[in-house]
Scaffold this motif. Structure first.
Motif, PDB file in Angstrom:
ATOM      1  N   UNK A   1      71.135  45.837  64.353  1.00 58.32           N
ATOM      2  CA  UNK A   1      71.509  46.942  63.467  1.00 58.32           C
ATOM      3  C   UNK A   1      71.517  48.272  64.216  1.00 58.32           C
ATOM      4  N   UNK A   2      70.519  48.480  65.056  1.00 66.15           N
ATOM      5  CA  UNK A   2      70.437  49.728  65.818  1.00 66.15           C
ATOM      6  C   UNK A   2      71.602  49.857  66.788  1.00 66.15           C
ATOM      7  N   UNK A   3      71.912  48.774  67.512  1.00 58.63           N
ATOM      8  CA  UNK A   3      72.988  48.846  68.495  1.00 58.63           C
ATOM      9  C   UNK A   3      74.358  48.944  67.847  1.00 58.63           C
ATOM     10  N   UNK A   4      74.506  48.393  66.650  1.00 53.13           N
ATOM     11  CA  UNK A   4      75.750  48.597  65.908  1.00 53.13           C
ATOM     12  C   UNK A   4      75.922  50.077  65.599  1.00 53.13           C
ATOM     13  N   UNK A   5      74.828  50.724  65.193  1.00 56.04           N
ATOM     14  CA  UNK A   5      74.868  52.161  64.944  1.00 56.04           C
ATOM     15  C   UNK A   5      75.177  52.953  66.197  1.00 56.04           C
ATOM     16  N   UNK A   6      74.519  52.599  67.293  1.00 58.89           N
ATOM     17  CA  UNK A   6      74.748  53.290  68.561  1.00 58.89           C
ATOM     18  C   UNK A   6      76.179  53.059  69.042  1.00 58.89           C
ATOM     19  N   UNK A   7      76.670  51.842  68.854  1.00 55.41           N
ATOM     20  CA  UNK A   7      78.028  51.507  69.261  1.00 55.41           C
ATOM     21  C   UNK A   7      79.051  52.414  68.591  1.00 55.41           C
TER      22      UNK A   7
ATOM     23  N   UNK B   1      69.134  60.307  60.993  1.00 52.43           N
ATOM     24  CA  UNK B   1      67.687  60.069  61.109  1.00 52.43           C
ATOM     25  C   UNK B   1      67.205  59.106  60.028  1.00 52.43           C
ATOM     26  N   UNK B   2      67.621  59.351  58.786  1.00 56.46           N
ATOM     27  CA  UNK B   2      67.189  58.510  57.671  1.00 56.46           C
ATOM     28  C   UNK B   2      67.697  57.076  57.829  1.00 56.46           C
ATOM     29  N   UNK B   3      68.902  56.903  58.338  1.00 59.34           N
ATOM     30  CA  UNK B   3      69.441  55.561  58.540  1.00 59.34           C
ATOM     31  C   UNK B   3      68.644  54.803  59.596  1.00 59.34           C
ATOM     32  N   UNK B   4      68.265  55.490  60.665  1.00 62.14           N
ATOM     33  CA  UNK B   4      67.404  54.875  61.677  1.00 62.14           C
ATOM     34  C   UNK B   4      66.077  54.442  61.061  1.00 62.14           C
ATOM     35  N   UNK B   5      65.473  55.332  60.271  1.00 64.93           N
ATOM     36  CA  UNK B   5      64.196  55.027  59.625  1.00 64.93           C
ATOM     37  C   UNK B   5      64.339  53.830  58.692  1.00 64.93           C
ATOM     38  N   UNK B   6      65.446  53.786  57.943  1.00 67.79           N
ATOM     39  CA  UNK B   6      65.692  52.683  57.006  1.00 67.79           C
ATOM     40  C   UNK B   6      65.774  51.348  57.738  1.00 67.79           C
ATOM     41  N   UNK B   7      66.380  51.353  58.926  1.00 69.30           N
ATOM     42  CA  UNK B   7      66.490  50.125  59.716  1.00 69.30           C
ATOM     43  C   UNK B   7      65.106  49.622  60.112  1.00 69.30           C
ATOM     44  N   UNK B   8      64.222  50.521  60.530  1.00 68.19           N
ATOM     45  CA  UNK B   8      62.875  50.129  60.939  1.00 68.19           C
ATOM     46  C   UNK B   8      62.050  49.675  59.740  1.00 68.19           C
TER      47      UNK B   8
END
Length: 436
Positions: A326-332, A416-423
């Motif tokens: 999920x994180x790398x999809x976001x970074x991509x 920021x919130x999307x990153x937090x939601x993933x974790x």
């Protein structure tokens, strides 16, 4: 990948060079205008034409022209021109001052900035386009800044942030359509998942806009603000037409014609002054049109030299587990967006590879679609050269992108919130497995 990998990585160099020249200079000098964006892009364009000696120079020039003359680029340029004309004529007719004074006569001045943000959110949600929202509301933001004493960057950030809210959520937005189609999920499911991610950033942003509004005007009972409902009509027409889903060209033409008729009828300007205002509006968009053409050409050469394929290849090989996926999809999608400056293109490019990753790690399609769209929209509002930012700067010509970015709370918070939601989702999944 060997030799191909080296070539593909080199394909990204023009965009990296632009970021170093433009943003690097701005950070060092604390003055983004000391390096004109069109000059930075011109240097990047020249360098992009020098790369990849395996391709004939004439072919690279042809590719650059193809990118610069892409139908989307021409469409955007025409919208900029019409928006510039509408903005200039309506301003000289007195529409902007009337709208601002009307708002000042109704609301306390400190509420106007968050109100502008909320209006921008609802409008963009209804019409599904950030640029259309920006075209309609940026002139009002300029007038509000001049009258209330608030920073122009703050007012424009309220419009830009709200515009990206709807661009990200609207079911008729290009990015929403692409994200859901590539991941194979229903729009309503993506909307529900997406809304949970952006609700808190939107609320917090409205509060921050309120707290940072510091008008020099003190509204008192005996203060009277002159406004004309008739002069406000062009903006009302533009907003209603946009909400009705009418093509942006028709909307702008209607706004221009109505502003001209009202201005001539009320004696706000003569026919000669109207013609001069039209010319001024067109000339004011020349810089933005040049930038858009240069960016289109550079992007096409980045594709030719394998830059986007290189990014996708590198990121896919770093995915190890669900949370990483999920994180790398976001970074991509963020990296592609940085390279191309267009969130729709970023989602189109990242969508298929994100689907492969999602299938491999059993990710929910609605979650992946939401991540793609949210990260792409989030970074879009923070790029000095993105289409929405250029649309704002094309109308608010007296400020730089940095003046807006530093106040764009919403776009920064949604990332920021999307990153937090993933974790958080990862922790919940781990706890669920531990209890089994």
């Amino acid at each position: 990948m060997g030799k191909d990998e080296k070539l593909s990585g080199l394909g990204l160099f023009p965009m990296v060079l632009f970021i170093v020249i433009y943003l690097g200079n701005g950070l060092i000098t604390k003055d983004l205008k000391s390096m004109p964006v069109e000059v930075a892009f011109l240097i990047s364009a020249v360098v992009s034409l020098m790369l990849n000696q395996k391709v004939k120079f004439s072919k690279k020039v042809e590719t650059f022209c193809k990118g610069g003359g892409n139908s989307n680029i021409i469409l955007m340029s025409l919208i900029f021109i019409l928006a510039g004309v509408f903005s200039q004529i309506s301003k000289e007719m007195g529409a902007v001052s009337s709208v601002v004074n009307f708002g000042l006569s109704i609301f306390p001045s400190k509420i106007l900035i968050p109100a502008l943000f909320i209006i921008s959110c609802f409008l963009s949600l209804a019409i599904g386009t950030s640029v259309g929202t920006i075209v309609a509301l940026t002139p009002i933001a300029i007038g509000l800044s001049e009258t209330s004493g608030n920073s122009l960057g703050l007012c424009c950030a309220a419009v830009l942030g709200g515009a990206m809210f709807g661009d990200n959520l609207s079911i008729i937005s290009d990015t929403t359509i692409v994200a859901t189609k590539t991941q194979g999920c229903e729009m309503r499911d993506k909307f529900k998942a997406n809304f949970k991610l952006v609700l808190v950033p939107a609320i917090v942003s409205a509060i921050l806009f309120y707290l940072n509004s510091n008008p020099v005007i003190s509204l008192e009972d005996n203060v009277f603000y002159n406004y004309s409902l008739l002069k406000m009509l062009p903006y009302v027409l533009v907003l209603i037409a946009a909400l009705a889903g009418i093509d942006v060209f028709i909307v702008l033409f209607l706004g221009i014609i109505l502003s001209a008729i009202i201005g001539l009828s009320l004696g706000s300007f003569s026919l000669r002054e109207l013609i001069l205002a039209t010319s001024k509006g067109i000339q004011g968009t020349g810089k933005i049109v040049i930038i858009v053409i240069l960016v289109g050409g550079i992007i096409e050469l980045v594709k030719l030299n394998g830059g986007l394929d290189y990014v996708i290849y590198k990121i896919k090989n770093r995915v190890q587990k669900k949370r990483d996926a999920e994180i790398w999809i976001g970074i991509l999608v963020v990296l592609i967006d940085i390279c191309v400056g267009n969130n729709t293109i970023a989602v189109v490019s990242a969508g298929p590879i994100a689907k492969e990753i999602a299938d491999e790690y059993k990710l929910e399609p609605k979650i992946v679609a939401s991540i793609l769209d949210t990260f792409a929209a989030g970074i879009q509002g923070l790029l000095p050269y993105s289409n929405p930012m250029l649309a704002v700067l094309g109308i608010a010509t007296s400020i730089s992108a940095f003046d807006i970015i530093k106040y764009n709370y919403y776009n920064a918070l949604m990332i920021v919130v999307t990153f937090i939601a993933i974790f958080i989702r990862s922790l919940k999944n781990n706890n669920s497995k531990a209890n089994i």
